[in-house]
Design a protein around this motif. Structure first.
Motif, PDB file in Angstrom:
ATOM      1  N   ASP A 113     -46.615  -9.407  -7.736  1.00  0.00           N
ATOM      2  CA  ASP A 113     -47.260  -9.042  -6.706  1.00  0.00           C
ATOM      3  C   ASP A 113     -49.133  -9.971  -5.860  1.00  0.00           C
ATOM      4  N   PHE A 114     -50.035 -11.060  -7.152  1.00  0.00           N
ATOM      5  CA  PHE A 114     -50.328 -11.462  -6.912  1.00  0.00           C
ATOM      6  C   PHE A 114     -50.057 -12.451  -6.372  1.00  0.00           C
ATOM      7  N   LEU A 115     -48.855 -13.333  -7.169  1.00  0.00           N
ATOM      8  CA  LEU A 115     -48.737 -14.447  -6.435  1.00  0.00           C
ATOM      9  C   LEU A 115     -48.010 -14.288  -5.383  1.00  0.00           C
ATOM     10  N   ASN A 116     -46.814 -13.359  -5.015  1.00  0.00           N
ATOM     11  CA  ASN A 116     -46.774 -13.000  -3.447  1.00  0.00           C
ATOM     12  C   ASN A 116     -47.638 -12.891  -2.704  1.00  0.00           C
ATOM     13  N   SER A 117     -48.696 -12.417  -2.932  1.00  0.00           N
ATOM     14  CA  SER A 117     -50.377 -12.447  -1.946  1.00  0.00           C
ATOM     15  C   SER A 117     -50.984 -13.768  -1.684  1.00  0.00           C
ATOM     16  N   ALA A 118     -50.658 -13.842  -2.954  1.00  0.00           N
ATOM     17  CA  ALA A 118     -51.134 -15.242  -2.549  1.00  0.00           C
ATOM     18  C   ALA A 118     -50.741 -16.742  -1.577  1.00  0.00           C
ATOM     19  N   ARG A 119     -48.597 -16.708  -1.727  1.00  0.00           N
ATOM     20  CA  ARG A 119     -47.792 -16.214  -1.127  1.00  0.00           C
ATOM     21  C   ARG A 119     -48.482 -16.301   0.521  1.00  0.00           C
ATOM     22  N   LYS A 120     -48.324 -15.004   1.207  1.00  0.00           N
ATOM     23  CA  LYS A 120     -48.917 -14.642   2.059  1.00  0.00           C
ATOM     24  C   LYS A 120     -49.640 -15.137   2.726  1.00  0.00           C
ATOM     25  N   ASN A 121     -50.802 -15.187   1.825  1.00  0.00           N
ATOM     26  CA  ASN A 121     -52.455 -16.049   2.244  1.00  0.00           C
ATOM     27  C   ASN A 121     -52.647 -17.141   2.442  1.00  0.00           C
ATOM     28  N   PHE A 122     -51.070 -18.289   1.894  1.00  0.00           N
ATOM     29  CA  PHE A 122     -51.040 -19.651   1.939  1.00  0.00           C
ATOM     30  C   PHE A 122     -50.066 -19.854   2.430  1.00  0.00           C
ATOM     31  N   PRO A 123     -49.363 -19.553   3.702  1.00  0.00           N
ATOM     32  CA  PRO A 123     -47.883 -19.171   4.133  1.00  0.00           C
ATOM     33  C   PRO A 123     -47.212 -21.400   3.947  1.00  0.00           C
ATOM     34  N   THR A 124     -48.532 -22.427   4.462  1.00  0.00           N
ATOM     35  CA  THR A 124     -48.426 -23.608   4.273  1.00  0.00           C
ATOM     36  C   THR A 124     -48.162 -24.277   2.913  1.00  0.00           C
ATOM     37  N   GLU A 186     -43.077 -12.201 -15.287  1.00  0.00           N
ATOM     38  CA  GLU A 186     -43.364 -10.589 -14.470  1.00  0.00           C
ATOM     39  C   GLU A 186     -44.867  -9.643 -16.160  1.00  0.00           C
ATOM     40  N   ASN A 187     -43.880 -10.015 -16.972  1.00  0.00           N
ATOM     41  CA  ASN A 187     -44.456  -9.368 -18.606  1.00  0.00           C
ATOM     42  C   ASN A 187     -45.349 -10.331 -19.203  1.00  0.00           C
ATOM     43  N   CYS A 188     -46.146 -11.232 -18.380  1.00  0.00           N
ATOM     44  CA  CYS A 188     -46.825 -12.596 -19.181  1.00  0.00           C
ATOM     45  C   CYS A 188     -48.466 -12.003 -18.717  1.00  0.00           C
ATOM     46  N   LYS A 189     -49.160 -12.265 -19.806  1.00  0.00           N
ATOM     47  CA  LYS A 189     -50.562 -12.047 -20.112  1.00  0.00           C
ATOM     48  C   LYS A 189     -51.037 -12.877 -19.627  1.00  0.00           C
ATOM     49  N   ASP A 190     -50.679 -14.175 -19.060  1.00  0.00           N
ATOM     50  CA  ASP A 190     -51.122 -14.992 -18.117  1.00  0.00           C
ATOM     51  C   ASP A 190     -50.412 -16.031 -18.427  1.00  0.00           C
ATOM     52  N   PHE A 191     -50.186 -16.718 -16.898  1.00  0.00           N
ATOM     53  CA  PHE A 191     -49.638 -17.259 -16.086  1.00  0.00           C
ATOM     54  C   PHE A 191     -50.315 -18.327 -15.324  1.00  0.00           C
ATOM     55  N   ILE A 192     -49.524 -19.134 -15.406  1.00  0.00           N
ATOM     56  CA  ILE A 192     -50.019 -20.795 -14.762  1.00  0.00           C
ATOM     57  C   ILE A 192     -49.296 -20.890 -13.217  1.00  0.00           C
ATOM     58  N   ILE A 193     -49.969 -21.341 -12.127  1.00  0.00           N
ATOM     59  CA  ILE A 193     -49.668 -21.115 -10.475  1.00  0.00           C
ATOM     60  C   ILE A 193     -50.283 -22.601 -10.201  1.00  0.00           C
ATOM     61  N   ILE A 194     -48.771 -23.182  -9.997  1.00  0.00           N
ATOM     62  CA  ILE A 194     -48.623 -24.758  -9.594  1.00  0.00           C
ATOM     63  C   ILE A 194     -49.226 -24.132  -8.225  1.00  0.00           C
ATOM     64  N   ALA A 195     -49.532 -25.175  -7.351  1.00  0.00           N
ATOM     65  CA  ALA A 195     -49.850 -25.262  -6.425  1.00  0.00           C
ATOM     66  C   ALA A 195     -49.726 -27.180  -6.265  1.00  0.00           C
ATOM     67  N   ILE A 196     -49.351 -27.094  -4.389  1.00  0.00           N
ATOM     68  CA  ILE A 196     -48.491 -28.391  -4.003  1.00  0.00           C
ATOM     69  C   ILE A 196     -48.770 -27.758  -2.345  1.00  0.00           C
ATOM     70  N   GLY A 197     -49.827 -28.709  -1.969  1.00  0.00           N
ATOM     71  CA  GLY A 197     -50.773 -28.835  -0.311  1.00  0.00           C
ATOM     72  C   GLY A 197     -51.864 -29.526  -0.066  1.00  0.00           C
ATOM     73  N   LYS A 198     -51.676 -29.517   1.510  1.00  0.00           N
ATOM     74  CA  LYS A 198     -53.093 -30.500   1.479  1.00  0.00           C
ATOM     75  C   LYS A 198     -54.794 -30.415   0.365  1.00  0.00           C
ATOM     76  N   LYS A 199     -55.474 -30.683   0.402  1.00  0.00           N
ATOM     77  CA  LYS A 199     -56.523 -30.925  -0.438  1.00  0.00           C
ATOM     78  C   LYS A 199     -57.195 -29.697   0.155  1.00  0.00           C
ATOM     79  N   PRO A 200     -57.931 -29.416   1.539  1.00  0.00           N
ATOM     80  CA  PRO A 200     -58.579 -28.956   1.917  1.00  0.00           C
ATOM     81  C   PRO A 200     -57.511 -26.785   1.790  1.00  0.00           C
ATOM     82  N   SER A 201     -56.734 -26.943   1.906  1.00  0.00           N
ATOM     83  CA  SER A 201     -55.636 -25.963   1.446  1.00  0.00           C
ATOM     84  C   SER A 201     -55.323 -24.989  -0.182  1.00  0.00           C
TER      85      SER A 201
END
Length: 258
Positions: A113-124, A186-201
Motif C-alpha cells: 500500500d505504501f509503495l503503491n501510494s508513492a507510485r500514485k503520487n509520483f506517476p512519472t 509484503e512481509n518484510c520488516k523493511d525494504f528498499i525502494i528503487i527509484a528512477i526519475g529526474k533529479k527534481p522528482s
C-alpha cells in the motif's frame, strides 16, 4: 515560556518552524528530552546528537553546552547538521538515468500500500520495492538496475514495465509470481525502494518518504541467505574470477534471463 525555532529536518520532525514550550529554568538537555517526547509520530526522527542549538543567537557551545540554563522568553534555534553519513542519500547516475535507493522502515505490514501510494503520487517515476535481505549492497543494486536499463535500451525487457523487469532481475526469474514470492516486500520488516526519475522528482520523493526512512541504507551480511535462496554453491563461487563473486554471479544470472 520558551520560543523554539526549528530549521531544516527539525522543522519536518514537528511540521512547523516555530514551537512555543511552556518550560523555563531548565538546561538544554532537558528541553531536548522534552522535544523528543512530544514529537508527532510518523515524522522524521529528531537526532539530538547531530544538532546545533543556539540561545538568543549564541551557539550553546560558547555557553555551557547542554547544561546551558534556559530562561523565560529565551529564543532557542535548533539546526540539524549532517555529517558522518547521517541522512546519506544514495543517488547515482547509470545508463544516463538518475536513480536512488531508499531504505524504508516497517510501515505496519502495509508495504505494498505504501509503495503503491508513492507510485500514485509520483506517476512519472519508476518505483519498485525489493526485500532488503535480497540485496548484497549498493553496488549490487546498481549493477542489477544497470542490467534492466540496458535491456530497456535494447528492447529486451522481460516485461512491458521497467519496474517489473527490475523485480524479475533481482528475483532471477521470468515469472512475476515467483519474484513476488521470493523477493517481494509484503512481509518484510523493511525494504528498499528503487527509484528512477529526474533529479527534481527524486528530491520531492525524498521529502515525501523522509519520515519513513532509515537515516542510512543498511545491509546486513545477506550472502549466506542469498546463496541458499538461489542455490548457489561454493563451487559456483570459486569458478568466478572476481573480488565480488556472489554479486557478479547474481548479475550474470539476471543478465541472461530471456
Amino acid at each position: 515560556m520558551l520560543s523554539i525555532k526549528l530549521l531544516g529536518g527539525a522543522k519536518k520532525s514537528f511540521g512547523t518552524d516555530f514551537l512555543p514550550v511552556d518550560l523555563e529554568d531548565i538546561p538544554i538537555k532537558s528541553l531536548l528530552d522534552h522535544l523528543v517526547s512530544i514529537k508527532p509520530k510518523n515524522t522524521m526522527t529528531l537526532d539530538t546528537k547531530n544538532i546545533l542549538v543556539a540561545v538568543n543567537g549564541v551557539d550553546s557551545s560558547a555557553l555551557d553546552g547542554l547544561d546551558t540554563i534556559l530562561y523565560s522568553n529565551d529564543v532557542i534555534t535548533i539546526i540539524p547538521i549532517i555529517h558522518g553519513g547521517a541522512y546519506t542519500r544514495n543517488r547515482f547516475q547509470i545508463c544516463n538515468k538518475s536513480a536512488e535507493l531508499f531504505h524504508v522502515k516497517n510501515v505496519s505490514g502495509k508495504n505494498y500500500d505504501f509503495l503503491n501510494s508513492a507510485r500514485k503520487n509520483f506517476p512519472t517515476m519508476i518505483l519498485e520495492g525489493i526485500s532488503s535481505k535480497h540485496i548484497l549492497g549498493i553496488t549490487h543494486a546498481k549493477k542489477m538496475i544497470g542490467v534492466s536499463l540496458f535491456a530497456q535500451k535494447h528492447n529486451s525487457l522481460l516485461s512491458k514495465k521497467l519496474e517489473t523487469d527490475i523485480l524479475l532481475r533481482f528475483g532471477i526469474t521470468t515469472q512475476i509470481s515467483d519474484a513476488i514470492k521470493t523477493i517481494g516486500i509484503e512481509n518484510c520488516k523493511d525494504f528498499i525502494i528503487i527509484a528512477i526519475g529526474k533529479k527534481p522528482s527524486l528530491d520531492k520523493l525524498y521529502d515525501s518518504l523522509a519520515p519513513f526512512l532509515n537515516s542510512q541504507i543498511q545491509f546486513g551480511d545477506n550472502s549466506k541467505f542469498i546463496q541458499k535462496q538461489f542455490k548457489i554453491t561454493k563451487k559456483h563461487l570459486d569458478s568466478i574470477d572476481s573480488d565480488t563473486p556472489l554479486e557478479d554471479l547474481l548479475v550474470e544470472k539476471a543478465a541472461v534471463l530471456v
